[in-house]
Design a protein around this motif. Structure first.
Motif, PDB file in Angstrom:
ATOM      1  N   GLU A  25       0.790  -1.234   0.000  1.00 37.46           N
ATOM      2  CA  GLU A  25       0.000   0.000   0.000  1.00 37.46           C
ATOM      3  C   GLU A  25       0.826   1.291   0.000  1.00 37.46           C
ATOM      4  O   GLU A  25       0.479   2.240  -0.699  1.00 37.46           O
ATOM      5  N   PRO A  26       1.920   1.395   0.765  1.00 32.76           N
ATOM      6  CA  PRO A  26       2.686   2.643   0.726  1.00 32.76           C
ATOM      7  C   PRO A  26       3.262   2.978  -0.646  1.00 32.76           C
ATOM      8  O   PRO A  26       3.588   4.135  -0.920  1.00 32.76           O
ATOM      9  N   PHE A  27       3.389   1.983  -1.495  1.00 35.00           N
ATOM     10  CA  PHE A  27       3.955   2.193  -2.831  1.00 35.00           C
ATOM     11  C   PHE A  27       2.878   2.370  -3.900  1.00 35.00           C
ATOM     12  O   PHE A  27       3.199   2.570  -5.070  1.00 35.00           O
ATOM     13  N   ASP A  28       1.591   2.284  -3.511  1.00 31.24           N
ATOM     14  CA  ASP A  28       0.480   2.471  -4.439  1.00 31.24           C
ATOM     15  C   ASP A  28       0.167   3.955  -4.533  1.00 31.24           C
ATOM     16  O   ASP A  28      -0.846   4.442  -4.030  1.00 31.24           O
ATOM     17  N   SER A  29       1.032   4.711  -5.196  1.00 30.52           N
ATOM     18  CA  SER A  29       0.931   6.171  -5.254  1.00 30.52           C
ATOM     19  C   SER A  29      -0.320   6.658  -5.974  1.00 30.52           C
ATOM     20  O   SER A  29      -0.783   7.773  -5.740  1.00 30.52           O
ATOM     21  N   GLU A  30      -0.890   5.848  -6.866  1.00 30.05           N
ATOM     22  CA  GLU A  30      -2.075   6.255  -7.627  1.00 30.05           C
ATOM     23  C   GLU A  30      -3.369   5.720  -7.014  1.00 30.05           C
ATOM     24  O   GLU A  30      -4.454   5.925  -7.543  1.00 30.05           O
ATOM     25  N   ASN A  31      -3.261   5.015  -5.892  1.00 26.80           N
ATOM     26  CA  ASN A  31      -4.422   4.462  -5.174  1.00 26.80           C
ATOM     27  C   ASN A  31      -5.332   3.640  -6.088  1.00 26.80           C
ATOM     28  O   ASN A  31      -6.567   3.759  -6.049  1.00 26.80           O
ATOM     29  N   ASN A  32      -4.716   2.815  -6.920  1.00 27.60           N
ATOM     30  CA  ASN A  32      -5.511   1.983  -7.832  1.00 27.60           C
ATOM     31  C   ASN A  32      -5.006   0.533  -7.835  1.00 27.60           C
ATOM     32  O   ASN A  32      -5.142  -0.177  -8.822  1.00 27.60           O
ATOM     33  N   ASN A  33      -4.419   0.127  -6.720  1.00 29.42           N
ATOM     34  CA  ASN A  33      -3.924  -1.241  -6.582  1.00 29.42           C
ATOM     35  C   ASN A  33      -2.843  -1.582  -7.599  1.00 29.42           C
ATOM     36  O   ASN A  33      -2.812  -2.682  -8.145  1.00 29.42           O
ATOM     37  N   THR A  34      -1.964  -0.633  -7.844  1.00 37.83           N
ATOM     38  CA  THR A  34      -0.817  -0.867  -8.724  1.00 37.83           C
ATOM     39  C   THR A  34       0.414  -0.204  -8.112  1.00 37.83           C
ATOM     40  O   THR A  34       0.296   0.642  -7.218  1.00 37.83           O
ATOM     41  N   CYS A  35       1.564  -0.593  -8.608  1.00 34.07           N
ATOM     42  CA  CYS A  35       2.796   0.079  -8.189  1.00 34.07           C
ATOM     43  C   CYS A  35       3.734   0.164  -9.384  1.00 34.07           C
ATOM     44  O   CYS A  35       3.580  -0.569 -10.369  1.00 34.07           O
ATOM     45  N   ASP A  36       4.703   1.037  -9.297  1.00 37.68           N
ATOM     46  CA  ASP A  36       5.730   1.159 -10.308  1.00 37.68           C
ATOM     47  C   ASP A  36       6.612  -0.081 -10.235  1.00 37.68           C
ATOM     48  O   ASP A  36       6.955  -0.533  -9.131  1.00 37.68           O
ATOM     49  N   GLU A  37       6.977  -0.632 -11.363  1.00 40.57           N
ATOM     50  CA  GLU A  37       7.798  -1.838 -11.344  1.00 40.57           C
ATOM     51  C   GLU A  37       9.145  -1.618 -10.666  1.00 40.57           C
ATOM     52  O   GLU A  37       9.750  -2.553 -10.155  1.00 40.57           O
ATOM     53  N   ARG A  38       9.608  -0.372 -10.639  1.00 39.45           N
ATOM     54  CA  ARG A  38      10.875  -0.070  -9.975  1.00 39.45           C
ATOM     55  C   ARG A  38      10.778  -0.210  -8.460  1.00 39.45           C
ATOM     56  O   ARG A  38      11.802  -0.245  -7.778  1.00 39.45           O
ATOM     57  N   GLU A  39       9.553  -0.279  -7.923  1.00 37.37           N
ATOM     58  CA  GLU A  39       9.364  -0.407  -6.481  1.00 37.37           C
ATOM     59  C   GLU A  39       9.236  -1.856  -6.024  1.00 37.37           C
ATOM     60  O   GLU A  39       9.214  -2.128  -4.823  1.00 37.37           O
ATOM     61  N   VAL A  40       9.147  -2.773  -6.969  1.00 35.88           N
ATOM     62  CA  VAL A  40       8.914  -4.177  -6.615  1.00 35.88           C
ATOM     63  C   VAL A  40       9.989  -4.704  -5.677  1.00 35.88           C
ATOM     64  O   VAL A  40       9.695  -5.377  -4.682  1.00 35.88           O
ATOM     65  N   ARG A  41      11.229  -4.403  -5.977  1.00 38.30           N
ATOM     66  CA  ARG A  41      12.320  -4.919  -5.153  1.00 38.30           C
ATOM     67  C   ARG A  41      12.252  -4.373  -3.733  1.00 38.30           C
ATOM     68  O   ARG A  41      12.512  -5.092  -2.761  1.00 38.30           O
ATOM     69  N   SER A  42      11.883  -3.094  -3.589  1.00 35.57           N
ATOM     70  CA  SER A  42      11.744  -2.501  -2.258  1.00 35.57           C
ATOM     71  C   SER A  42      10.634  -3.174  -1.467  1.00 35.57           C
ATOM     72  O   SER A  42      10.791  -3.464  -0.274  1.00 35.57           O
ATOM     73  N   GLU A  77       2.404  -4.995 -22.136  1.00 38.86           N
ATOM     74  CA  GLU A  77       1.589  -3.825 -22.453  1.00 38.86           C
ATOM     75  C   GLU A  77       1.136  -3.066 -21.201  1.00 38.86           C
ATOM     76  O   GLU A  77       0.595  -1.966 -21.289  1.00 38.86           O
ATOM     77  N   GLU A  78       1.344  -3.642 -20.046  1.00 41.95           N
ATOM     78  CA  GLU A  78       0.953  -2.991 -18.801  1.00 41.95           C
ATOM     79  C   GLU A  78       2.011  -1.976 -18.373  1.00 41.95           C
ATOM     80  O   GLU A  78       3.214  -2.238 -18.473  1.00 41.95           O
ATOM     81  N   ILE A  79       1.533  -0.821 -17.886  1.00 40.77           N
ATOM     82  CA  ILE A  79       2.445   0.230 -17.460  1.00 40.77           C
ATOM     83  C   ILE A  79       2.902  -0.004 -16.026  1.00 40.77           C
ATOM     84  O   ILE A  79       4.073   0.195 -15.696  1.00 40.77           O
ATOM     85  N   ARG A  80       1.998  -0.455 -15.164  1.00 42.93           N
ATOM     86  CA  ARG A  80       2.322  -0.666 -13.763  1.00 42.93           C
ATOM     87  C   ARG A  80       2.022  -2.105 -13.349  1.00 42.93           C
ATOM     88  O   ARG A  80       1.335  -2.836 -14.068  1.00 42.93           O
ATOM     89  N   VAL A  81       2.531  -2.480 -12.210  1.00 47.19           N
ATOM     90  CA  VAL A  81       2.334  -3.837 -11.693  1.00 47.19           C
ATOM     91  C   VAL A  81       1.039  -3.890 -10.891  1.00 47.19           C
ATOM     92  O   VAL A  81       0.838  -3.100  -9.961  1.00 47.19           O
ATOM     93  N   ARG A  82       0.134  -4.816 -11.250  1.00 46.54           N
ATOM     94  CA  ARG A  82      -1.130  -4.959 -10.546  1.00 46.54           C
ATOM     95  C   ARG A  82      -0.936  -5.716  -9.234  1.00 46.54           C
ATOM     96  O   ARG A  82      -0.164  -6.665  -9.158  1.00 46.54           O
TER      97      ARG A  82
END
Length: 228
Positions: free
Chosen positions: A90-107, A133-138
């Protein structure tokens, strides 16, 4: 590597018609109140029905609220793991849509006690949890993946000796302690840079509140004892 350091009516009245035949005018005057009375009765019925529906909706709302704890406190054996994953994500879901930037996955994975290398993430993990084709990680795909990782204890941290050597590189004089500024720079200035929150969490545990130094061997013992 240093990346492995941190682990919700009105009611109408109907008038009666007169008995027997009546003049046309009287009949007209009689029918008019009847029609108005019928409309009022219908309106009252509709209002009563609306009231019943509203009351039913309110009851339903109460019923739904009562069922919420059942949804959270499920018998799903994976529920505790899913809760951990959600809290880390949740802290990495900056757009509040149940996704995160793939660069945050490791963190996020490090928060959960899994320590993949950057190569693991870019060459393998991202391919498993995100379509091209997905921009962010679901979140749903990340959760499914992490359940397997945590159950199988994948991507465990480096052994104690490897981490100890990484600390000692930052302590050339062998004092057994490292200045906060030195270790923060090391954690944030390389290709495996820690997220700000990770650095903050690390310092809250590793830094001596009296001296402001990181006594890395004591921290390392604590960290390794928490690895399950």
């Amino acid at each position: 590597t240093m990346a492995d350091v941190t682990a919700a009516s009105p009611q109408g009245e109907e008038k009666k018609a007169t008995d027997g035949p009546a003049p046309e005018e009287a009949k007209s005057n009689t029918e008019k109140p009847q029609e108005e009375g019928k409309k009022e009765v219908q309106t009252g019925s509709s209002g009563a029905k609306g009231g019943e529906e509203k009351e039913g909706e309110e009851k339903q709302g109460v019923h739904e609220e009562e069922e919420i704890p059942q949804v959270l406190d499920t018998n799903d054996p994976d529920h505790p793991i899913k809760r951990r994953i959600r809290e880390a994500f949740e802290p990495f879901d900056s757009e509040n849509n149940n996704t995160c930037d793939e660069r945050e996955v490791r963190s996020i994975m490090r928060y959960l006690g899994a320590y993949p290398t950057e190569e693991d993430v870019s060459n393998d993990i991202i391919k498993q949890i995100k379509e091209d084709e997905e921009i962010r990680v679901r979140y749903d795909r990340f959760e499914e993946f992490m359940i397997k990782v945590l159950k199988k204890n994948l991507y465990q941290p480096d052994d104690r000796d490897t981490i100890l050597q990484a600390f000692r590189v930052l302590d050339p004089e062998g004092k057994g302690e490292i200045d906060e500024q030195v270790i923060v720079e090391a954690l944030t200035s390389n290709n495996f840079a820690f997220h700000d929150k990770e650095v903050e969490d690390f310092l809250s545990v590793a830094k001596d509140s009296r001296t402001g130094k990181i006594h890395y061997e004591a921290y390392l013992e604590q960290m390794m004892s928490n690895v399950i």
